[in-house]
Design a protein around this motif. Structure first.
Motif, short mmCIF file in Angstrom:
data_model
loop_
_atom_site.label_atom_id
_atom_site.label_comp_id
_atom_site.label_asym_id
_atom_site.label_seq_id
_atom_site.Cartn_x
_atom_site.Cartn_y
_atom_site.Cartn_z
N HIS A 146 -23.35 -41.99 2.13
CA HIS A 146 -23.97 -40.70 2.40
C HIS A 146 -25.37 -40.98 2.93
O HIS A 146 -26.15 -41.66 2.27
CB HIS A 146 -24.07 -39.86 1.13
N VAL A 147 -25.70 -40.46 4.10
CA VAL A 147 -27.05 -40.63 4.65
C VAL A 147 -28.05 -39.95 3.71
O VAL A 147 -28.99 -40.57 3.24
CB VAL A 147 -27.15 -40.04 6.08
N LEU A 148 -27.84 -38.67 3.48
CA LEU A 148 -28.61 -37.96 2.46
C LEU A 148 -27.85 -38.17 1.15
O LEU A 148 -26.67 -37.81 1.06
CB LEU A 148 -28.69 -36.46 2.77
N PRO A 149 -28.47 -38.78 0.16
CA PRO A 149 -27.74 -39.15 -1.06
C PRO A 149 -27.02 -37.97 -1.72
O PRO A 149 -27.57 -36.87 -1.81
CB PRO A 149 -28.85 -39.68 -1.98
N TRP A 150 -25.80 -38.23 -2.13
CA TRP A 150 -24.98 -37.24 -2.82
C TRP A 150 -25.70 -36.67 -4.03
O TRP A 150 -25.59 -35.49 -4.34
CB TRP A 150 -23.65 -37.90 -3.23
N SER A 151 -26.49 -37.50 -4.72
CA SER A 151 -27.19 -37.03 -5.92
C SER A 151 -28.27 -36.00 -5.60
O SER A 151 -28.68 -35.24 -6.46
CB SER A 151 -27.81 -38.21 -6.67
N LYS A 152 -28.72 -35.97 -4.35
CA LYS A 152 -29.75 -35.00 -3.95
C LYS A 152 -29.13 -33.77 -3.29
O LYS A 152 -29.58 -32.66 -3.52
CB LYS A 152 -30.75 -35.66 -3.02
N VAL A 153 -28.14 -33.98 -2.44
CA VAL A 153 -27.42 -32.88 -1.79
C VAL A 153 -25.95 -33.28 -1.66
O VAL A 153 -25.62 -34.18 -0.91
CB VAL A 153 -27.99 -32.52 -0.40
N PRO A 154 -25.07 -32.65 -2.43
CA PRO A 154 -23.66 -33.05 -2.40
C PRO A 154 -22.93 -32.57 -1.14
O PRO A 154 -22.18 -31.62 -1.16
CB PRO A 154 -23.09 -32.41 -3.67
N ILE A 155 -23.18 -33.27 -0.04
CA ILE A 155 -22.55 -32.94 1.23
C ILE A 155 -21.62 -34.09 1.62
O ILE A 155 -22.08 -35.20 1.90
CB ILE A 155 -23.60 -32.70 2.35
N ASP A 156 -20.33 -33.80 1.64
CA ASP A 156 -19.34 -34.80 2.02
C ASP A 156 -18.84 -34.60 3.45
O ASP A 156 -17.76 -35.02 3.79
CB ASP A 156 -18.13 -34.76 1.08
N GLY A 157 -19.64 -33.95 4.28
CA GLY A 157 -19.25 -33.76 5.67
C GLY A 157 -19.40 -35.04 6.46
O GLY A 157 -20.22 -35.91 6.13
N VAL A 158 -18.62 -35.15 7.52
CA VAL A 158 -18.66 -36.34 8.39
C VAL A 158 -20.08 -36.58 8.93
O VAL A 158 -20.50 -37.72 9.09
CB VAL A 158 -17.64 -36.18 9.53
N ALA A 159 -20.84 -35.52 9.19
CA ALA A 159 -22.20 -35.68 9.72
C ALA A 159 -23.12 -36.40 8.73
O ALA A 159 -24.13 -36.98 9.13
CB ALA A 159 -22.79 -34.33 10.09
N ASN A 160 -22.79 -36.37 7.45
CA ASN A 160 -23.61 -37.02 6.43
C ASN A 160 -23.03 -38.36 5.99
O ASN A 160 -23.49 -38.95 5.02
CB ASN A 160 -23.79 -36.10 5.21
N LEU A 161 -22.01 -38.85 6.69
CA LEU A 161 -21.38 -40.11 6.33
C LEU A 161 -21.55 -41.13 7.44
O LEU A 161 -21.44 -40.79 8.62
CB LEU A 161 -19.89 -39.91 6.05
N VAL A 162 -21.84 -42.37 7.06
CA VAL A 162 -21.95 -43.47 8.02
C VAL A 162 -21.32 -44.71 7.41
O VAL A 162 -21.21 -44.83 6.19
CB VAL A 162 -23.43 -43.79 8.38
N LEU A 163 -20.90 -45.62 8.28
CA LEU A 163 -20.45 -46.91 7.80
C LEU A 163 -21.70 -47.76 7.58
O LEU A 163 -22.54 -47.87 8.47
CB LEU A 163 -19.54 -47.58 8.83
N ALA A 164 -21.84 -48.31 6.40
CA ALA A 164 -23.03 -49.07 6.04
C ALA A 164 -22.66 -50.47 5.56
O ALA A 164 -21.60 -50.67 4.97
CB ALA A 164 -23.82 -48.36 4.94
N ASP A 165 -23.54 -51.39 5.82
CA ASP A 165 -23.40 -52.72 5.27
C ASP A 165 -23.44 -52.60 3.74
O ASP A 165 -24.24 -51.81 3.20
CB ASP A 165 -24.57 -53.58 5.79
N GLU A 166 -22.62 -53.35 3.06
CA GLU A 166 -22.55 -53.28 1.59
C GLU A 166 -23.92 -53.49 0.95
O GLU A 166 -24.31 -52.76 0.04
CB GLU A 166 -21.56 -54.32 1.08
N ARG A 167 -24.66 -54.48 1.44
CA ARG A 167 -25.98 -54.76 0.84
C ARG A 167 -26.93 -53.57 1.02
O ARG A 167 -27.69 -53.23 0.11
CB ARG A 167 -26.61 -56.00 1.48
N CYS A 168 -26.87 -52.95 2.19
CA CYS A 168 -27.73 -51.79 2.44
C CYS A 168 -27.38 -50.64 1.51
O CYS A 168 -28.26 -50.04 0.89
CB CYS A 168 -27.61 -51.34 3.89
N ASN A 169 -26.10 -50.32 1.42
CA ASN A 169 -25.68 -49.21 0.58
C ASN A 169 -26.06 -49.44 -0.89
O ASN A 169 -26.55 -48.53 -1.55
CB ASN A 169 -24.17 -48.99 0.71
N LEU A 170 -25.85 -50.65 -1.38
CA LEU A 170 -26.16 -50.94 -2.78
C LEU A 170 -27.66 -50.98 -3.03
O LEU A 170 -28.12 -50.72 -4.14
CB LEU A 170 -25.50 -52.24 -3.20
N ASP A 171 -28.45 -51.31 -2.02
CA ASP A 171 -29.90 -51.32 -2.17
C ASP A 171 -30.48 -49.90 -2.07
O ASP A 171 -31.37 -49.54 -2.81
CB ASP A 171 -30.54 -52.21 -1.09
#
Length: 140
Positions: free
Chosen positions: A49-74
């Motif tokens: 989620h580009v905008l974190p789910w914990s801040k705004v629960p938006i599961d739309g495609v516009a808020n989703l990106v493919l991310a490197d595992e290290r980036c997402n976990l950081d």
């Protein structure tokens, strides 16, 4: 090409080719980024989620990106620098609609943009924003 030949043929399991095709608008920017950066593509890509789910629960495609595992976990629940949000929310609408249709997720582009405006507009100056692994910048 010799490096690829040394590994033998690439054999895709059933359904993988279709998944690549369906997710191409999300996968292509990451593959291009890795290719330009001359980094090997590793396993463990995450949909983030580009905008974190914990801040705004938006599961739309516009808020989703493919991310490197290290980036997402950081990044976790951190807000990214606004540049990352802009890049995600200015992808071609036709691409987002196509991914939405195939993945059966709503696009929610306008909602994502409005949520970003609200989050960043209310953010105090100096708040840390995530740029990359172990790299944060102060909000201005």
């Amino acid at each position: 090409m010799a490096e690829l030949s040394a590994h033998g043929p690439i054999v895709l399991r059933p359904g993988v080719a279709r998944a690549f095709r369906d997710l191409a608008p999300l996968l292509r920017p990451m593959v291009e980024m890795l290719w330009v950066a001359d980094r090997p593509i590793t396993t463990g890509g995450h949909v983030d989620h580009v905008l974190p789910w914990s801040k705004v629960p938006i599961d739309g495609v516009a808020n989703l990106v493919l991310a490197d595992e290290r980036c997402n976990l950081d990044k976790l629940a951190s807000l990214p620098v606004f540049e990352h949000v802009t890049r995600a929310t200015t992808r071609p609408r036709d691409d987002l609609v196509e991914v939405s249709r195939r993945a059966r997720f709503p696009v929610l582009l306008d909602r994502t943009r409005r949520a970003a405006g609200g989050l960043y507009g209310a953010l105090p100056p100096g708040s840390p924003l995530w740029r990359a692994v172990k790299q944060f910048e102060a909000h201005r």
